[in-house]
Design a protein around this motif. Structure first.
Motif, PDB file in Angstrom:
ATOM      1  N   ASP A  32       0.810  -1.221   0.000  1.00 34.56           N
ATOM      2  CA  ASP A  32       0.000   0.000   0.000  1.00 34.56           C
ATOM      3  C   ASP A  32       0.843   1.271   0.000  1.00 34.56           C
ATOM      4  O   ASP A  32       0.492   2.254  -0.664  1.00 34.56           O
ATOM      5  CB  ASP A  32      -0.969   0.008   1.184  1.00 34.56           C
ATOM      6  CG  ASP A  32      -0.319  -0.324   2.524  1.00 34.56           C
ATOM      7  OD1 ASP A  32       0.896  -0.610   2.559  1.00 34.56           O
ATOM      8  OD2 ASP A  32      -1.046  -0.312   3.538  1.00 34.56           O
ATOM      9  N   PRO A 114      -6.164   4.550   3.172  1.00 30.43           N
ATOM     10  CA  PRO A 114      -5.650   3.189   2.974  1.00 30.43           C
ATOM     11  C   PRO A 114      -6.118   2.225   4.057  1.00 30.43           C
ATOM     12  O   PRO A 114      -6.786   2.593   5.023  1.00 30.43           O
ATOM     13  CB  PRO A 114      -4.123   3.384   3.046  1.00 30.43           C
ATOM     14  CG  PRO A 114      -3.887   4.863   3.076  1.00 30.43           C
ATOM     15  CD  PRO A 114      -5.141   5.476   3.625  1.00 30.43           C
ATOM     16  N   ASP A 147      -9.422   2.463   0.119  1.00 26.05           N
ATOM     17  CA  ASP A 147      -9.439   1.005   0.174  1.00 26.05           C
ATOM     18  C   ASP A 147     -10.740   0.508   0.792  1.00 26.05           C
ATOM     19  O   ASP A 147     -11.218   1.077   1.775  1.00 26.05           O
ATOM     20  CB  ASP A 147      -8.303   0.490   1.059  1.00 26.05           C
ATOM     21  CG  ASP A 147      -6.927   0.641   0.444  1.00 26.05           C
ATOM     22  OD1 ASP A 147      -6.841   1.000  -0.739  1.00 26.05           O
ATOM     23  OD2 ASP A 147      -5.934   0.416   1.169  1.00 26.05           O
ATOM     24  N   GLU A 149     -12.496  -3.510   1.830  1.00 20.74           N
ATOM     25  CA  GLU A 149     -12.274  -4.952   1.845  1.00 20.74           C
ATOM     26  C   GLU A 149     -13.379  -5.658   1.078  1.00 20.74           C
ATOM     27  O   GLU A 149     -14.548  -5.292   1.200  1.00 20.74           O
ATOM     28  CB  GLU A 149     -12.213  -5.473   3.282  1.00 20.74           C
ATOM     29  CG  GLU A 149     -11.011  -4.962   4.067  1.00 20.74           C
ATOM     30  CD  GLU A 149     -10.864  -5.655   5.408  1.00 20.74           C
ATOM     31  OE1 GLU A 149     -11.709  -6.514   5.714  1.00 20.74           O
ATOM     32  OE2 GLU A 149      -9.904  -5.345   6.121  1.00 20.74           O
ATOM     33  N   TYR A 238      -3.760  -3.694  -4.917  1.00 23.98           N
ATOM     34  CA  TYR A 238      -2.692  -2.694  -5.080  1.00 23.98           C
ATOM     35  C   TYR A 238      -1.928  -2.862  -6.393  1.00 23.98           C
ATOM     36  O   TYR A 238      -0.751  -2.519  -6.480  1.00 23.98           O
ATOM     37  CB  TYR A 238      -1.713  -2.733  -3.890  1.00 23.98           C
ATOM     38  CG  TYR A 238      -2.352  -2.354  -2.579  1.00 23.98           C
ATOM     39  CD1 TYR A 238      -3.067  -1.174  -2.442  1.00 23.98           C
ATOM     40  CD2 TYR A 238      -2.239  -3.193  -1.460  1.00 23.98           C
ATOM     41  CE1 TYR A 238      -3.669  -0.824  -1.244  1.00 23.98           C
ATOM     42  CE2 TYR A 238      -2.836  -2.844  -0.257  1.00 23.98           C
ATOM     43  CZ  TYR A 238      -3.549  -1.663  -0.164  1.00 23.98           C
ATOM     44  OH  TYR A 238      -4.137  -1.320   1.030  1.00 23.98           O
ATOM     45  N   VAL A 250      -7.785  -6.556  -0.876  1.00 25.99           N
ATOM     46  CA  VAL A 250      -8.291  -5.190  -0.846  1.00 25.99           C
ATOM     47  C   VAL A 250      -8.626  -4.742  -2.266  1.00 25.99           C
ATOM     48  O   VAL A 250      -7.979  -5.161  -3.235  1.00 25.99           O
ATOM     49  CB  VAL A 250      -7.249  -4.238  -0.208  1.00 25.99           C
ATOM     50  CG1 VAL A 250      -5.990  -4.142  -1.051  1.00 25.99           C
ATOM     51  CG2 VAL A 250      -7.830  -2.861   0.049  1.00 25.99           C
ATOM     52  N   TRP A 251      -9.668  -3.933  -2.369  1.00 26.81           N
ATOM     53  CA  TRP A 251      -9.973  -3.218  -3.619  1.00 26.81           C
ATOM     54  C   TRP A 251      -9.788  -1.732  -3.351  1.00 26.81           C
ATOM     55  O   TRP A 251     -10.243  -1.219  -2.330  1.00 26.81           O
ATOM     56  CB  TRP A 251     -11.416  -3.473  -4.054  1.00 26.81           C
ATOM     57  CG  TRP A 251     -11.736  -4.901  -4.377  1.00 26.81           C
ATOM     58  CD1 TRP A 251     -10.893  -5.864  -4.830  1.00 26.81           C
ATOM     59  CD2 TRP A 251     -13.031  -5.528  -4.278  1.00 26.81           C
ATOM     60  NE1 TRP A 251     -11.559  -7.051  -5.023  1.00 26.81           N
ATOM     61  CE2 TRP A 251     -12.875  -6.872  -4.695  1.00 26.81           C
ATOM     62  CE3 TRP A 251     -14.279  -5.082  -3.890  1.00 26.81           C
ATOM     63  CZ2 TRP A 251     -13.932  -7.769  -4.725  1.00 26.81           C
ATOM     64  CZ3 TRP A 251     -15.349  -5.974  -3.912  1.00 26.81           C
ATOM     65  CH2 TRP A 251     -15.175  -7.298  -4.336  1.00 26.81           C
ATOM     66  N   THR A 252      -9.124  -1.047  -4.253  1.00 24.25           N
ATOM     67  CA  THR A 252      -8.899   0.385  -4.070  1.00 24.25           C
ATOM     68  C   THR A 252      -9.673   1.162  -5.119  1.00 24.25           C
ATOM     69  O   THR A 252      -9.453   0.996  -6.315  1.00 24.25           O
ATOM     70  CB  THR A 252      -7.402   0.730  -4.174  1.00 24.25           C
ATOM     71  OG1 THR A 252      -6.661  -0.081  -3.249  1.00 24.25           O
ATOM     72  CG2 THR A 252      -7.174   2.204  -3.853  1.00 24.25           C
TER      73      THR A 252
END
Length: 260
Positions: A32, A114, A147, A149, A238, A250-252
């Protein structure tokens, strides 16, 4: 799920903050730190990090010359962040604040959230309020990078040794009492107990009810657009512009405030 502890139960107290600091000291990255540094490489104006914590993301960004400010609801986290900034020789404006109430209209070129901190909001009404506030706080053309989840219904107990950290001869442990998944509210709640031990004797304990929201891809995209954001992009794990997958941790989401 009514935890009975009110909206402050999830916040990091002194012992939870100490465990976080020992477990994830400045310099720790899960991909991240590098990701956010890359997404902000062309930013010259002010950057805001809500839920700044101990400064794990903020400090490396400051060291790269970015003008980053941050806030948190936890006084213990902010105190540790200031200590870490001083030890690393950087100066930062950090202060107590909340994602749903902080207002500084048109100030920031970017807002970054983040490590799933956004999921700490209490419910979807709070999410909508926070997104509206962040849209207002961005300058025209400014970007929100946040971010979330992926959805999870896993209630498998943790295996292996109890998570623990040593501080000299003192031991700090973290145990999970119980995990509850509410598929209607799309929330996972963990009851965490932090304990400090000296010479085998328990000297302090602290309870944290740690509750995280989760979102589907179309749902969160729609919430961003409802708040006024445009040019919504999603990065999986990431990896810039990589399509998100169900196996990502994680999706950002990245979205912009339109120019006036």
């Amino acid at each position: 799920m009514d935890t009975g502890f009110g909206n402050s139960a999830w916040r990091y107290g002194p012992l939870a903050t100490l465990f976080y600091e020992l477990d994830k000291p400045i310099g720790t990255s899960f991909g991240d730190v590098e990701f956010y540094a890359d997404r902000l490489r062309n930013v010259s104006g002010p950057v805001l990090e809500p839920a700044v914590g101990t400064g794990r993301i903020l400090i490396p960004l400051l060291e790269q010359g970015l003008d980053v400010r941050g806030y948190d609801t936890s006084a213990a986290m902010l105190e540790q962040c200031r200590v870490n900034c001083a030890e690393r020789g950087v100066r930062a404006e950090v202060f107590e604040g909340d994602m749903t109430t902080h207002r500084d209209p048109g100030t920031y070129e970017a807002i970054v959230i983040p490590t799933g901190s956004f999921a700490l909001l209490t419910d979807r009404d709070s999410v909508r309020t926070a997104l509206a506030a962040m849209y207002e706080n961005l300058a025209p053309g400014g970007r929100l990078i946040v971010d979330v989840e992926p959805p999870s219904r896993d209630t498998t107990p943790d295996s292996g040794p109890v998570p623990h950290q040593w501080r000299g001869n003192d031991l700090v442990t973290m145990t999970t009492w119980r995990t509850h998944v509410d598929p209607v509210a799309q929330r996972t709640t963990r009851w965490l107990r932090y304990e400090a031990w000296t010479d085998g004797a328990l000297t302090r304990t602290e309870l944290q009810v740690f509750s995280l929201l989760w979102f589907g891809l179309p749902e969160f995209t729609a919430m961003l657009r409802e708040a006024g954001f445009a040019d919504v992009r999603v990065h999986g794990g990431y990896r810039v512009d990589a399509a998100p997958t169900a196996t990502d941790d994680v999706w950002t989401f990245e979205a912009a405030r339109a120019y006036a």
